[in-house]
Write a protein that holds these residues in place. Sequence first.
Motif, PDB file in Angstrom:
ATOM      1  N   ARG A   1     -33.769  40.089  46.947  1.00  0.00           N
ATOM      2  CA  ARG A   1     -35.104  40.154  47.719  1.00  0.00           C
ATOM      3  C   ARG A   1     -35.961  41.042  46.633  1.00  0.00           C
ATOM      4  O   ARG A   1     -35.646  41.131  45.580  1.00  0.00           O
ATOM      5  N   GLY A   2     -37.003  41.267  47.093  1.00  0.00           N
ATOM      6  CA  GLY A   2     -38.112  41.907  46.120  1.00  0.00           C
ATOM      7  C   GLY A   2     -38.246  40.919  44.746  1.00  0.00           C
ATOM      8  O   GLY A   2     -38.594  39.601  45.108  1.00  0.00           O
ATOM      9  N   TYR A   3     -38.197  41.478  43.834  1.00  0.00           N
ATOM     10  CA  TYR A   3     -38.294  40.672  42.666  1.00  0.00           C
ATOM     11  C   TYR A   3     -37.317  39.752  42.344  1.00  0.00           C
ATOM     12  O   TYR A   3     -37.496  38.612  41.709  1.00  0.00           O
TER      13      TYR A   3
ATOM     14  N   VAL B   1     -25.884  36.706  34.396  1.00  0.00           N
ATOM     15  CA  VAL B   1     -25.928  37.415  35.674  1.00  0.00           C
ATOM     16  C   VAL B   1     -27.424  38.036  35.622  1.00  0.00           C
ATOM     17  O   VAL B   1     -27.669  38.551  34.703  1.00  0.00           O
ATOM     18  N   VAL B   2     -28.017  37.655  36.724  1.00  0.00           N
ATOM     19  CA  VAL B   2     -29.603  38.312  36.644  1.00  0.00           C
ATOM     20  C   VAL B   2     -29.467  39.561  37.719  1.00  0.00           C
ATOM     21  O   VAL B   2     -29.172  39.353  38.969  1.00  0.00           O
ATOM     22  N   VAL B   3     -29.935  40.515  37.116  1.00  0.00           N
ATOM     23  CA  VAL B   3     -29.671  41.812  37.996  1.00  0.00           C
ATOM     24  C   VAL B   3     -31.296  42.255  38.243  1.00  0.00           C
ATOM     25  O   VAL B   3     -32.140  42.771  37.447  1.00  0.00           O
ATOM     26  N   ALA B   4     -31.409  42.181  39.510  1.00  0.00           N
ATOM     27  CA  ALA B   4     -32.894  42.516  40.178  1.00  0.00           C
ATOM     28  C   ALA B   4     -32.677  43.465  41.353  1.00  0.00           C
ATOM     29  O   ALA B   4     -33.232  43.496  42.437  1.00  0.00           O
ATOM     30  N   ALA B   5     -31.809  44.531  40.976  1.00  0.00           N
ATOM     31  CA  ALA B   5     -31.268  45.529  42.047  1.00  0.00           C
ATOM     32  C   ALA B   5     -32.176  46.726  41.843  1.00  0.00           C
ATOM     33  O   ALA B   5     -32.761  46.917  40.805  1.00  0.00           O
ATOM     34  N   PRO B   6     -31.905  47.961  42.663  1.00  0.00           N
ATOM     35  CA  PRO B   6     -32.348  49.322  42.337  1.00  0.00           C
ATOM     36  C   PRO B   6     -31.948  49.789  41.033  1.00  0.00           C
ATOM     37  O   PRO B   6     -30.896  49.388  40.553  1.00  0.00           O
ATOM     38  N   ILE B   7     -32.857  50.461  40.731  1.00  0.00           N
ATOM     39  CA  ILE B   7     -32.747  50.915  39.243  1.00  0.00           C
ATOM     40  C   ILE B   7     -31.414  51.748  38.911  1.00  0.00           C
ATOM     41  O   ILE B   7     -30.550  51.579  38.054  1.00  0.00           O
TER      42      ILE B   7
ATOM     43  N   ASP C   1     -23.537  36.894  30.019  1.00  0.00           N
ATOM     44  CA  ASP C   1     -24.819  37.517  29.596  1.00  0.00           C
ATOM     45  C   ASP C   1     -25.619  37.847  30.813  1.00  0.00           C
ATOM     46  O   ASP C   1     -25.407  37.595  31.862  1.00  0.00           O
ATOM     47  N   VAL C   2     -26.504  38.912  30.459  1.00  0.00           N
ATOM     48  CA  VAL C   2     -27.240  39.530  31.680  1.00  0.00           C
ATOM     49  C   VAL C   2     -28.826  39.513  31.245  1.00  0.00           C
ATOM     50  O   VAL C   2     -29.269  39.688  30.261  1.00  0.00           O
ATOM     51  N   LEU C   3     -29.371  39.200  32.394  1.00  0.00           N
ATOM     52  CA  LEU C   3     -30.833  39.280  32.499  1.00  0.00           C
ATOM     53  C   LEU C   3     -31.210  40.602  33.285  1.00  0.00           C
ATOM     54  O   LEU C   3     -30.912  40.421  34.364  1.00  0.00           O
ATOM     55  N   LEU C   4     -31.648  41.619  32.749  1.00  0.00           N
ATOM     56  CA  LEU C   4     -31.807  43.071  33.331  1.00  0.00           C
ATOM     57  C   LEU C   4     -33.161  43.190  33.626  1.00  0.00           C
ATOM     58  O   LEU C   4     -34.002  43.546  32.626  1.00  0.00           O
ATOM     59  N   GLU C   5     -33.608  43.490  34.801  1.00  0.00           N
ATOM     60  CA  GLU C   5     -34.914  43.838  35.133  1.00  0.00           C
ATOM     61  C   GLU C   5     -35.220  45.086  34.544  1.00  0.00           C
ATOM     62  O   GLU C   5     -34.401  46.127  34.448  1.00  0.00           O
ATOM     63  N   LYS C   6     -36.220  45.583  34.312  1.00  0.00           N
ATOM     64  CA  LYS C   6     -36.894  47.012  33.612  1.00  0.00           C
ATOM     65  C   LYS C   6     -37.187  47.897  34.763  1.00  0.00           C
ATOM     66  O   LYS C   6     -37.192  47.433  35.952  1.00  0.00           O
TER      67      LYS C   6
END
Length: 122
Positions: A12-14, A67-73, A89-94
């Motif tokens: 959810r969210g982003y 793995v796409v990480v769009a979780a709490p920081i 490999d990881v796509l990690l949100e800022k």
Amino acid sequence: MTLPGVVLVGARGYGLHHRANIDRLVAAGVCTVTAVVDPALGTTADAGVPVVADVAAARRLGPVDVVVVAAPIAAHLPLTLDALDASADVLLEKPPVTTRDALDVLLEAERRTGRVVQVGFQ
């Protein structure tokens, strides 16, 4: 040829934006969605994709290549370490992590595993 498997962490969210992009790539035939990791969903499936507790559980279902990480920081570091240890490999949100020490741990794990971590800037 086996298509790369993607796991979305944080649906959810982003994460919704990432899910739309992942679904677009699935429709184009370039990847599959192995699982969604999001304990807040409280369900066993999200739009037909299995919802699991963690990356290890996703690996039992199929390939985990990205793995796409769009979780709490605060969860970024442990989730990213789990993904790297799963050879993904990881796509990690800022922001990727909250401290310089945590960044050092993340970079060391990236070097140790030979995998790639890319930080997304929406």
